[in-house]
Design an enzyme around this catalytic site. Sequence first.
Site, mmCIF file in Angstrom:
data_model
loop_
_atom_site.group_PDB
_atom_site.id
_atom_site.type_symbol
_atom_site.label_atom_id
_atom_site.label_comp_id
_atom_site.label_asym_id
_atom_site.label_seq_id
_atom_site.Cartn_x
_atom_site.Cartn_y
_atom_site.Cartn_z
ATOM 1 C CB SER A 96 -1.083 -0.065 1.113
ATOM 2 O OG SER A 96 -1.988 1.210 0.667
ATOM 3 C CG HIS A 134 -5.801 -0.565 -0.817
ATOM 4 N ND1 HIS A 134 -5.443 0.530 -1.936
ATOM 5 C CD2 HIS A 134 -5.587 -0.150 0.247
ATOM 6 C CE1 HIS A 134 -4.010 0.385 -1.405
ATOM 7 N NE2 HIS A 134 -4.036 0.558 -0.048
#
Length: 289
Positions: free
Chosen positions: A78, A183
Amino acid sequence: MGKDLYDEFPAAKELFDRADEILGIPLSRICFEGPEDELQQTQNTQPAIAVTSLALLRVATDLNPDLLDRPSFVAGHSLGEYPALVAAGALGFDDAIRLLRTRGELMAAAGKSRPGTMAAVIGLDVSECEDVCRESGAEICTINAPGQIVIGGPRDSVIRALDYAQARGAKKVIPLSVSGAFHSSLMRSAAEGMVNPVATTTFSDLQVPVVANCTATAISDVTTVRNELVDQVHRPVQWARTVEFLGEQGVDTFIEFGPGRVLSGIIKRMLRRSTCITVNSAESVHVEL
């Protein structure tokens, strides 16, 4: 987070002080003193973790200049993809911190305009979680390891998904305290908001391939990097596939730079013969291979 480094190593102090200057906020004070609710705001969390990770990297490589001599790959989970790009020589420290602050602000705004939440599902495989998400309206957000998947979406959808997951035999479901469904498609506005900041940032040729979050493949050209940094905001993090890819490439030694040790734990479980070194404090920066 990072206070021990700041106090002991001038190189780390330099990076924390520089981050404060770049952002115009007392990020180092937030890292060291909190309050916790301020640190947990994603616009602060993201640059805070990045500067801590890069300070650990800087100090460890200052102490052992051969530590990262010709690594095969770099990867980050991430927001960790930004420090990975710095380590690969593609992105400067200043730009990484600026972009992560912007990314955090955009994701926080998306979380307010399209509220959502996330939850970990333990004990179901990807296809089972895909079925759960289809039935509930939730989405897969990160695939961290086999049987360790994070889902997200509107709160009602996630609540339904957890009920369905338990009915399918999930060992555990864990609601997460987050400010949005990161996400996932609820972050599309944040991804769109990253297009111009990423496009106007200077990237250099990568000295080391980066394994991309979205595809779990090695990327080495700037155009693909730019696309990846936009896409990974609203697409799932394929961390399990990333670890599998690295194992298939023959990688057997991993060094994790950052304030935790979660990724090392995942790698060790997936690649049992691998060597995992965690650099997460002033005490752990003296690394010999």
